[in-house]
Enzyme design. Structure first.
Site, PDB file in Angstrom:
ATOM      1  N   GLY A  65       0.840  -1.203   0.000  1.00 49.02           N
ATOM      2  CA  GLY A  65       0.000   0.000   0.000  1.00 49.02           C
ATOM      3  C   GLY A  65       0.871   1.246   0.000  1.00 49.02           C
ATOM      4  O   GLY A  65       1.878   1.291   0.696  1.00 49.02           O
ATOM      5  N   ASP A 114       1.846   0.262  12.009  1.00 51.08           N
ATOM      6  CA  ASP A 114       1.672  -1.049  12.639  1.00 51.08           C
ATOM      7  C   ASP A 114       2.935  -1.908  12.595  1.00 51.08           C
ATOM      8  O   ASP A 114       2.863  -3.125  12.690  1.00 51.08           O
ATOM      9  CB  ASP A 114       0.509  -1.801  11.960  1.00 51.08           C
ATOM     10  CG  ASP A 114       0.760  -2.031  10.487  1.00 51.08           C
ATOM     11  OD1 ASP A 114       1.725  -1.456   9.939  1.00 51.08           O
ATOM     12  OD2 ASP A 114      -0.006  -2.773   9.862  1.00 51.08           O
ATOM     13  N   ARG A 170       1.157  -5.165  -5.717  1.00 50.69           N
ATOM     14  CA  ARG A 170       1.172  -6.400  -4.939  1.00 50.69           C
ATOM     15  C   ARG A 170       1.593  -7.499  -5.907  1.00 50.69           C
ATOM     16  O   ARG A 170       1.275  -7.447  -7.087  1.00 50.69           O
ATOM     17  CB  ARG A 170      -0.199  -6.630  -4.323  1.00 50.69           C
ATOM     18  CG  ARG A 170      -0.509  -5.487  -3.341  1.00 50.69           C
ATOM     19  CD  ARG A 170      -1.586  -5.796  -2.348  1.00 50.69           C
ATOM     20  NE  ARG A 170      -1.368  -5.058  -1.117  1.00 50.69           N
ATOM     21  CZ  ARG A 170      -1.932  -3.876  -0.825  1.00 50.69           C
ATOM     22  NH1 ARG A 170      -2.725  -3.291  -1.685  1.00 50.69           N
ATOM     23  NH2 ARG A 170      -1.680  -3.295   0.329  1.00 50.69           N
ATOM     24  N   ASP A 209       4.045  -4.101   6.427  1.00 52.26           N
ATOM     25  CA  ASP A 209       4.297  -5.405   7.014  1.00 52.26           C
ATOM     26  C   ASP A 209       4.579  -6.511   5.987  1.00 52.26           C
ATOM     27  O   ASP A 209       5.576  -7.236   6.083  1.00 52.26           O
ATOM     28  CB  ASP A 209       3.015  -5.743   7.798  1.00 52.26           C
ATOM     29  CG  ASP A 209       3.283  -6.747   8.860  1.00 52.26           C
ATOM     30  OD1 ASP A 209       4.290  -6.579   9.572  1.00 52.26           O
ATOM     31  OD2 ASP A 209       2.491  -7.712   8.967  1.00 52.26           O
ATOM     32  N   ARG A 222      -6.996  -2.308   9.465  1.00 47.84           N
ATOM     33  CA  ARG A 222      -7.621  -3.638   9.496  1.00 47.84           C
ATOM     34  C   ARG A 222      -7.264  -4.405  10.758  1.00 47.84           C
ATOM     35  O   ARG A 222      -8.102  -5.023  11.372  1.00 47.84           O
ATOM     36  CB  ARG A 222      -7.220  -4.442   8.261  1.00 47.84           C
ATOM     37  CG  ARG A 222      -8.439  -4.796   7.432  1.00 47.84           C
ATOM     38  CD  ARG A 222      -8.058  -5.402   6.128  1.00 47.84           C
ATOM     39  NE  ARG A 222      -7.798  -4.327   5.187  1.00 47.84           N
ATOM     40  CZ  ARG A 222      -7.160  -4.424   4.049  1.00 47.84           C
ATOM     41  NH1 ARG A 222      -6.678  -5.551   3.665  1.00 47.84           N
ATOM     42  NH2 ARG A 222      -6.994  -3.413   3.255  1.00 47.84           N
ATOM     43  N   THR A 227       3.881   2.871   5.561  1.00 53.04           N
ATOM     44  CA  THR A 227       2.465   2.511   5.676  1.00 53.04           C
ATOM     45  C   THR A 227       1.761   3.543   6.545  1.00 53.04           C
ATOM     46  O   THR A 227       2.349   4.030   7.512  1.00 53.04           O
ATOM     47  CB  THR A 227       2.278   1.104   6.292  1.00 53.04           C
ATOM     48  OG1 THR A 227       0.921   0.976   6.725  1.00 53.04           O
ATOM     49  CG2 THR A 227       3.170   0.870   7.493  1.00 53.04           C
ATOM     50  N   ASP A 240      -0.643   2.872   8.413  1.00 52.41           N
ATOM     51  CA  ASP A 240      -1.247   2.194   9.574  1.00 52.41           C
ATOM     52  C   ASP A 240      -0.449   2.306  10.871  1.00 52.41           C
ATOM     53  O   ASP A 240      -0.980   2.056  11.942  1.00 52.41           O
ATOM     54  CB  ASP A 240      -1.438   0.697   9.261  1.00 52.41           C
ATOM     55  CG  ASP A 240      -2.476   0.475   8.188  1.00 52.41           C
ATOM     56  OD1 ASP A 240      -3.338   1.354   8.027  1.00 52.41           O
ATOM     57  OD2 ASP A 240      -2.431  -0.569   7.510  1.00 52.41           O
TER      58      ASP A 240
HETATM   59  P1  ADP Z   1       2.050  -3.996   2.713  1.00 51.95           P
HETATM   60  O1  ADP Z   1       3.496  -4.054   2.412  1.00 51.95           O
HETATM   61  O2  ADP Z   1       1.491  -2.616   2.570  1.00 51.95           O
HETATM   62  O3  ADP Z   1       1.707  -4.673   4.029  1.00 51.95           O
HETATM   63  P2  ADP Z   1       1.049  -6.364   1.300  1.00 51.95           P
HETATM   64  O4  ADP Z   1       0.752  -7.105   2.542  1.00 51.95           O
HETATM   65  O5  ADP Z   1       0.063  -6.421   0.205  1.00 51.95           O
HETATM   66  O6  ADP Z   1       1.265  -4.796   1.562  1.00 51.95           O
HETATM   67  O7  ADP Z   1       2.445  -6.883   0.751  1.00 51.95           O
HETATM   68  C1  ADP Z   1       3.036  -6.349  -0.413  1.00 51.95           C
HETATM   69  C2  ADP Z   1       3.775  -7.417  -1.173  1.00 51.95           C
HETATM   70  O8  ADP Z   1       4.800  -7.978  -0.344  1.00 51.95           O
HETATM   71  C3  ADP Z   1       2.930  -8.619  -1.583  1.00 51.95           C
HETATM   72  O9  ADP Z   1       2.231  -8.394  -2.777  1.00 51.95           O
HETATM   73  C4  ADP Z   1       3.993  -9.694  -1.762  1.00 51.95           C
HETATM   74  O10 ADP Z   1       4.654  -9.544  -3.000  1.00 51.95           O
HETATM   75  C5  ADP Z   1       4.962  -9.353  -0.638  1.00 51.95           C
HETATM   76  N1  ADP Z   1       4.626 -10.192   0.531  1.00 51.95           N
HETATM   77  C6  ADP Z   1       3.653 -10.010   1.444  1.00 51.95           C
HETATM   78  N2  ADP Z   1       3.611 -11.014   2.340  1.00 51.95           N
HETATM   79  C7  ADP Z   1       4.579 -11.882   1.971  1.00 51.95           C
HETATM   80  C8  ADP Z   1       5.043 -13.139   2.470  1.00 51.95           C
HETATM   81  N3  ADP Z   1       4.501 -13.714   3.546  1.00 51.95           N
HETATM   82  N4  ADP Z   1       6.059 -13.744   1.819  1.00 51.95           N
HETATM   83  C9  ADP Z   1       6.623 -13.177   0.737  1.00 51.95           C
HETATM   84  N5  ADP Z   1       6.230 -12.012   0.211  1.00 51.95           N
HETATM   85  C10 ADP Z   1       5.232 -11.354   0.812  1.00 51.95           C
END
Ligand code: ADP
Length: 319
Positions: A11, A130, A72, A103, A172, A126, A128
């Site tokens: 995000g 968090d 993503r 995260d 969330r 982020t 958030d």
């Molecule tokens: P944010 O970074 O804002 O929390 P996301 O949770 O959508 O957003 O994560 C962004 C990207 O990071 C995902 O599309 C994926 O490519 C990678 N990612 C997230 N979680 C994992 C994971 N458990 N293992 C590997 N890559 C991850």
């Protein structure tokens, strides 16, 4: 070390530009090549990246969003995806990577660090707020200010009509935005995912406050605690008080970053580049109690941040 790369992922948040700009300019200042990877892990897999010059990061510090783009990427969650990503870095001579994201993005970065020993510095990007081990993430201040702006406007109209206003904000699994904006916006009730609440009790206490002559009531709800619409419907059904819901949505992600987000993002970007250049790896840099701190990347993604109990108490006392 001759060459590093920077990406934004997940995000978007206001201040990501300031952070990426600082990474790039610090690297160039130190005589190190710097690559900008577009659209996060997706761009890394698609080889969508280019070397940045100082001018490439001009005119962006004041903008929300991210000039690198963000995305993503499901493939990054597979070992095959990360193998290809690692290959794409190595074949360009890139020896360190700064990932700016939330995260999930940091979790993705941690795996690259763990599986290939690739030098990684994470920056918390982020709204958030968090990320474990720090009390600030890039963009949270701008988002909180955006919510305050909305609250100020909602108060005017709520007061005019003697309404209950339910404002749903982002968050969330973390109620930081709701808590901080609720405290600074003077909300009567703040609902966060971390704390139990009783809608029946809230409804009867707000009805009693109306009886005593209160003109309006503001309830801030984090999306992870309840749907604003559900809270609104419940109150409307059990009282005669006019109740309205407002869902702020993606407006919270945008806008020109505040001074705090710009300065902190700039400093974190500078420190991230310097850390990579000096051979530090596997950490997230953030702020805690006004100072830059370095948190182990594994710890940052494997612990859940708690809401500040002092803020929770303050919210209770002031409501
Ligand atoms: P944010 O970074 O804002 O929390 P996301 O949770 O959508 O957003 O994560 C962004 C990207 O990071 C995902 O599309 C994926 O490519 C990678 N990612 C997230 N979680 C994992 C994971 N458990 N293992 C590997 N890559 C991850």
């Amino acid at each position: 070390l001759k060459s590093i790369a920077v990406m934004t992922s997940g995000g978007d948040s206001p201040g990501m530009n300031a952070a990426a700009r600082a990474v790039a300019r610090t690297a160039l200042y130190e005589g190190v090549h710097v690559w900008g990877i577009n659209d996060g892990y997706h761009g890394l897999l698609e080889e969508d990246m280019r070397e940045l010059q100082s001018m490439d990061v001009g005119d962006i510090i004041q903008r929300g969003g991210t000039f690198l783009g963000t995305a993503r990427c499901k493939r990054w969650q597979t070992p095959e995806g990360r193998r290809l990503g690692h290959e794409n870095l190595v074949k360009r001579g890139i020896e360190g990577l700064c990932v700016i994201g939330g995260d999930g993005s940091l979790r993705g970065a941690q795996l690259l660090s763990e599986e290939y020993g690739f030098p990684i510095i994470g920056l918390p990007g982020t709204i958030d707020n968090d990320v474990w081990g720090m009390d600030y993430t890039i963009g949270c201040d701008t988002a909180a200010n955006t919510i305050i702006d909305a609250i100020n406007k909602l108060r005017d109209t709520a007061s005019a009509h003697r309404r209950v206003i339910v404002l749903e904000v982002m968050g969330r699994s973390c109620g930081w935005l709701a808590l901080v904006s609720g405290i600074s916006g003077g909300a009567e009730y703040i609902l966060v995912p971390e704390e139990k609440f009783d809608l029946e009790e809230i409804t009867s206490s707000l009805a009693a406050a109306y009886e005593r002559g209160k003109r309006y009531i503001l309830i801030v709800v984090a999306e992870g605690a309840a749907k604003g619409q559900d809270v609104c419907d419940y109150i409307a059904k059990h009282t005669d008080i006019e109740t309205r819901v407002s869902v702020l949505g993606h407006i919270q992600r945008g806008g020109a970053p505040t001074v705090i987000d710009r300065v902190r993002a700039s400093q974190l970007g500078e420190q991230a580049a310097l850390a990579l250049i000096s051979g530090i790896s596997g950490v997230v840099l953030g702020y805690s109690k006004g100072h830059v701190v370095s948190v182990n990347l594994y710890d940052a993604v494997n612990n859940k941040k708690k809401l500040d109990p002092e803020y929770l108490h303050l919210a209770k006392v002031l409501s």
